[in-house]
Every structure is written in C-alpha cells, then in structure tokens.
Scaffold this motif. Sequence first.
Motif, PDB file in Angstrom:
ATOM      1  N   ALA A  10      46.828  43.794  45.987  1.00 18.68           N
ATOM      2  CA  ALA A  10      46.377  45.078  46.402  1.00 18.68           C
ATOM      3  C   ALA A  10      45.268  45.328  45.157  1.00 18.68           C
ATOM      4  O   ALA A  10      44.355  46.137  45.602  1.00 18.68           O
ATOM      5  CB  ALA A  10      47.361  46.305  46.105  1.00 18.68           C
ATOM      6  N   MET A  11      45.457  44.936  44.110  1.00 19.16           N
ATOM      7  CA  MET A  11      44.281  45.068  43.024  1.00 19.16           C
ATOM      8  C   MET A  11      42.935  44.376  43.479  1.00 19.16           C
ATOM      9  O   MET A  11      42.005  44.820  43.396  1.00 19.16           O
ATOM     10  CB  MET A  11      44.729  44.534  41.629  1.00 19.16           C
ATOM     11  N   ARG A  12      43.021  43.166  44.141  1.00 18.17           N
ATOM     12  CA  ARG A  12      41.976  42.328  44.526  1.00 18.17           C
ATOM     13  C   ARG A  12      41.024  43.184  45.831  1.00 18.17           C
ATOM     14  O   ARG A  12      39.778  43.339  45.876  1.00 18.17           O
ATOM     15  CB  ARG A  12      42.345  41.109  45.145  1.00 18.17           C
ATOM     16  N   ARG A  13      41.968  43.910  46.667  1.00  9.77           N
ATOM     17  CA  ARG A  13      41.251  44.602  47.511  1.00  9.77           C
ATOM     18  C   ARG A  13      40.817  45.907  47.023  1.00  9.77           C
ATOM     19  O   ARG A  13      39.683  46.285  47.539  1.00  9.77           O
ATOM     20  CB  ARG A  13      42.403  45.013  48.616  1.00  9.77           C
ATOM     21  N   ALA A  14      41.404  46.530  46.043  1.00  4.41           N
ATOM     22  CA  ALA A  14      40.990  47.709  45.578  1.00  4.41           C
ATOM     23  C   ALA A  14      39.724  47.801  45.102  1.00  4.41           C
ATOM     24  O   ALA A  14      38.936  48.611  44.870  1.00  4.41           O
ATOM     25  CB  ALA A  14      42.128  48.306  44.490  1.00  4.41           C
ATOM     26  N   VAL A  15      39.357  46.599  44.119  1.00  2.04           N
ATOM     27  CA  VAL A  15      38.124  46.531  43.508  1.00  2.04           C
ATOM     28  C   VAL A  15      36.744  46.378  44.538  1.00  2.04           C
ATOM     29  O   VAL A  15      35.528  46.719  44.053  1.00  2.04           O
ATOM     30  CB  VAL A  15      37.920  45.119  42.655  1.00  2.04           C
ATOM     31  N   ASN A  16      36.978  46.320  45.642  1.00  2.32           N
ATOM     32  CA  ASN A  16      35.943  46.362  46.828  1.00  2.32           C
ATOM     33  C   ASN A  16      36.228  47.432  47.820  1.00  2.32           C
ATOM     34  O   ASN A  16      35.372  47.494  48.725  1.00  2.32           O
ATOM     35  CB  ASN A  16      35.880  44.931  47.723  1.00  2.32           C
ATOM     36  N   THR A  62      36.445  51.635  48.678  1.00  5.95           N
ATOM     37  CA  THR A  62      35.780  52.957  48.314  1.00  5.95           C
ATOM     38  C   THR A  62      36.923  53.886  47.890  1.00  5.95           C
ATOM     39  O   THR A  62      36.700  55.011  47.442  1.00  5.95           O
ATOM     40  CB  THR A  62      35.034  53.643  49.588  1.00  5.95           C
ATOM     41  N   GLU A  63      38.217  53.616  48.259  1.00  2.24           N
ATOM     42  CA  GLU A  63      39.314  54.446  48.057  1.00  2.24           C
ATOM     43  C   GLU A  63      40.336  53.548  47.337  1.00  2.24           C
ATOM     44  O   GLU A  63      41.447  53.052  48.248  1.00  2.24           O
ATOM     45  CB  GLU A  63      39.869  55.060  49.392  1.00  2.24           C
ATOM     46  N   PRO A  64      40.093  52.911  46.165  1.00  2.00           N
ATOM     47  CA  PRO A  64      41.199  51.875  45.671  1.00  2.00           C
ATOM     48  C   PRO A  64      42.582  52.584  45.520  1.00  2.00           C
ATOM     49  O   PRO A  64      43.641  51.642  45.753  1.00  2.00           O
ATOM     50  CB  PRO A  64      40.426  51.421  44.390  1.00  2.00           C
ATOM     51  N   GLU A  65      42.639  53.592  45.206  1.00  2.35           N
ATOM     52  CA  GLU A  65      44.095  54.204  45.252  1.00  2.35           C
ATOM     53  C   GLU A  65      44.812  53.977  46.414  1.00  2.35           C
ATOM     54  O   GLU A  65      46.245  53.877  46.307  1.00  2.35           O
ATOM     55  CB  GLU A  65      44.027  55.678  44.653  1.00  2.35           C
ATOM     56  N   LEU A  66      44.108  54.173  47.680  1.00  2.70           N
ATOM     57  CA  LEU A  66      44.930  53.787  48.949  1.00  2.70           C
ATOM     58  C   LEU A  66      45.677  52.496  48.779  1.00  2.70           C
ATOM     59  O   LEU A  66      46.765  52.162  49.316  1.00  2.70           O
ATOM     60  CB  LEU A  66      44.209  54.347  50.121  1.00  2.70           C
ATOM     61  N   GLU A  67      44.800  51.473  48.309  1.00  6.50           N
ATOM     62  CA  GLU A  67      45.010  50.094  48.569  1.00  6.50           C
ATOM     63  C   GLU A  67      46.632  49.755  47.620  1.00  6.50           C
ATOM     64  O   GLU A  67      47.431  49.207  47.983  1.00  6.50           O
ATOM     65  CB  GLU A  67      44.148  49.221  48.085  1.00  6.50           C
ATOM     66  N   LEU A 109      39.944  50.720  36.282  1.00  6.53           N
ATOM     67  CA  LEU A 109      38.963  50.411  37.170  1.00  6.53           C
ATOM     68  C   LEU A 109      37.729  51.457  37.276  1.00  6.53           C
ATOM     69  O   LEU A 109      36.729  50.905  37.422  1.00  6.53           O
ATOM     70  CB  LEU A 109      39.608  50.109  38.539  1.00  6.53           C
ATOM     71  N   ALA A 110      38.256  52.646  37.470  1.00  4.82           N
ATOM     72  CA  ALA A 110      37.042  53.790  37.625  1.00  4.82           C
ATOM     73  C   ALA A 110      36.307  53.747  36.268  1.00  4.82           C
ATOM     74  O   ALA A 110      35.061  53.957  36.556  1.00  4.82           O
ATOM     75  CB  ALA A 110      37.869  54.972  37.531  1.00  4.82           C
ATOM     76  N   SER A 111      36.707  53.407  35.157  1.00  8.54           N
ATOM     77  CA  SER A 111      35.826  53.497  33.834  1.00  8.54           C
ATOM     78  C   SER A 111      34.948  52.248  34.070  1.00  8.54           C
ATOM     79  O   SER A 111      33.778  52.108  33.224  1.00  8.54           O
ATOM     80  CB  SER A 111      36.866  53.560  32.634  1.00  8.54           C
ATOM     81  N   PHE A 112      35.582  51.057  34.265  1.00  7.76           N
ATOM     82  CA  PHE A 112      34.610  49.832  34.300  1.00  7.76           C
ATOM     83  C   PHE A 112      33.649  49.474  35.193  1.00  7.76           C
ATOM     84  O   PHE A 112      32.815  48.877  35.023  1.00  7.76           O
ATOM     85  CB  PHE A 112      35.861  48.648  34.296  1.00  7.76           C
ATOM     86  N   LYS A 113      33.909  50.227  36.378  1.00  2.00           N
ATOM     87  CA  LYS A 113      32.614  50.533  37.216  1.00  2.00           C
ATOM     88  C   LYS A 113      32.241  48.912  37.674  1.00  2.00           C
ATOM     89  O   LYS A 113      31.063  48.569  37.560  1.00  2.00           O
ATOM     90  CB  LYS A 113      31.513  51.090  36.888  1.00  2.00           C
ATOM     91  N   ALA A 114      33.202  48.264  38.562  1.00  2.00           N
ATOM     92  CA  ALA A 114      32.429  46.917  38.993  1.00  2.00           C
ATOM     93  C   ALA A 114      33.170  46.742  40.396  1.00  2.00           C
ATOM     94  O   ALA A 114      34.253  47.197  40.764  1.00  2.00           O
ATOM     95  CB  ALA A 114      33.235  45.706  37.897  1.00  2.00           C
ATOM     96  N   THR A 115      32.755  45.726  40.869  1.00  2.00           N
ATOM     97  CA  THR A 115      33.067  45.019  42.196  1.00  2.00           C
ATOM     98  C   THR A 115      33.615  43.935  42.200  1.00  2.00           C
ATOM     99  O   THR A 115      33.213  43.044  41.270  1.00  2.00           O
ATOM    100  CB  THR A 115      31.962  45.282  43.610  1.00  2.00           C
ATOM    101  N   GLY A 116      34.293  43.437  43.165  1.00  2.00           N
ATOM    102  CA  GLY A 116      34.932  42.189  43.131  1.00  2.00           C
ATOM    103  C   GLY A 116      33.988  40.769  43.739  1.00  2.00           C
ATOM    104  O   GLY A 116      33.240  41.336  44.471  1.00  2.00           O
ATOM    105  N   VAL A 117      34.325  39.806  43.211  1.00  2.00           N
ATOM    106  CA  VAL A 117      33.362  38.648  43.484  1.00  2.00           C
ATOM    107  C   VAL A 117      34.573  37.446  43.493  1.00  2.00           C
ATOM    108  O   VAL A 117      35.465  37.736  42.845  1.00  2.00           O
ATOM    109  CB  VAL A 117      32.258  38.205  42.400  1.00  2.00           C
TER     110      VAL A 117
END
Length: 216
Positions: A52-58, A60-65, A93-101
Amino acid sequence: MPDNNVSVTALSFTEYVMSGQRGRINIVSEQRGMYLTDDPRVCGFYNPIRDAMRRAVNSTEPELELKKAILNANRTGQPRAFEEIADGFLPWLASFKATGVPVEPATYRVGDLTLKVRPHLGLRKKDGSTYAVLVHTKEVPLTREAANVGLRILQHTISDTLPGATPMVLDARRGKAYQMPARTNLGKLDVLIAAEAMGYVTHWQLSGLFESVKAV
C-alpha cells in the motif's frame, strides 16, 4: 540452504543488530522459522501495508491506499499495526513530497552471510534527486546504529538497486527518516557489519543445532 551460506534480508539483519543478546537469539530463531518454512502464513505480516505504501507514493489520495490495507487486514495485530504505520508514514510522505520510481533487487555478501537487498521504496523529488528507502515497520523504534547498518548496506548496493540515489532508512511508525551522517567512519562501520554478520551466522547455525537436538 547450507548452514555455511545463510541468506536473509538486509532489514532482518538490521533488526538483529539493534537487539540485545537475548533478543538476538529470539530474532534468529524466528527468522529461521520464517525463511525455512513452506507455510506462507508464517511470513508476510507487513507485506500488505508495504504494498500500500508503494501505491501511495504515486497516488493523488495516498491515505486511501493505506486505508484499504487497514480494512483488509485479517491477521491478529495487523489492523492496529497498520494504523500506526499509516499515522507515521502519511505525514512524512506529505512533507517529503516525492513520487515513486522502480528499484531493483541486489545482494551483498559479508563472509558467510548473504544479504538480500531490495529497497521497499524508490522515491524522486521535484529537483530530480532520488532515494532508495528501506522501511522499518516494527513496533520497536529503529536505533541510529541499526539505521547506519542498513544505510551502509544500501550504499554498497546502490549502483544495482537505484543508481545515483541517496540511501535512506525510514522508521514508518514514527515517520522518522535516516540518512548517513557526513562524518561517519565508513571503515569502522564496515568492520562492525562484518562482526555482526559473523555473529548472525553463528546464532543461525547454533539455533539449527539446538533444534536438531530437540528433535532427537
């Protein structure tokens, strides 16, 4: 798996490093049971929340994941554990402001111990900087010493997992990320890792011997 060629994940090894003597024996016994079993119920307790964390980083609603993982948790202790992880991870995650790779797996050999290294997260910030992240999810807080061990293992394998990335170890429940301090004596850290690896293999072998004696 031959007794003289022990293989565990880098994160399992860091958990060993941060434990006291009695805790280390218990950890190795538990990990032997996990790695040598064919029963999938014994392992994978944190896999759903890590997925879920891997899905969350990409998302728009990470809390739902993460909420989906919490609602689908069906093993004893999972709902509370997943909630605590979400409470720490989402603000970070909100403060770090990054997307997944994507990241790739690698191995790092220390004596008779082979460490399986696959960062749980690969992250990219807007400035293009990337991070390879091991995620600690256990209830016991991560120590700086253990984080440095995980960071050094990531450093040794970063060219294979995510070239050019900065190693990071994240204590998800507390939303606390560790990077290698600039003044760290890497030579001494490598010596520490080598010594701890010898200790891990010894504990593993003796744990297996004790189990075989009990079975007689």
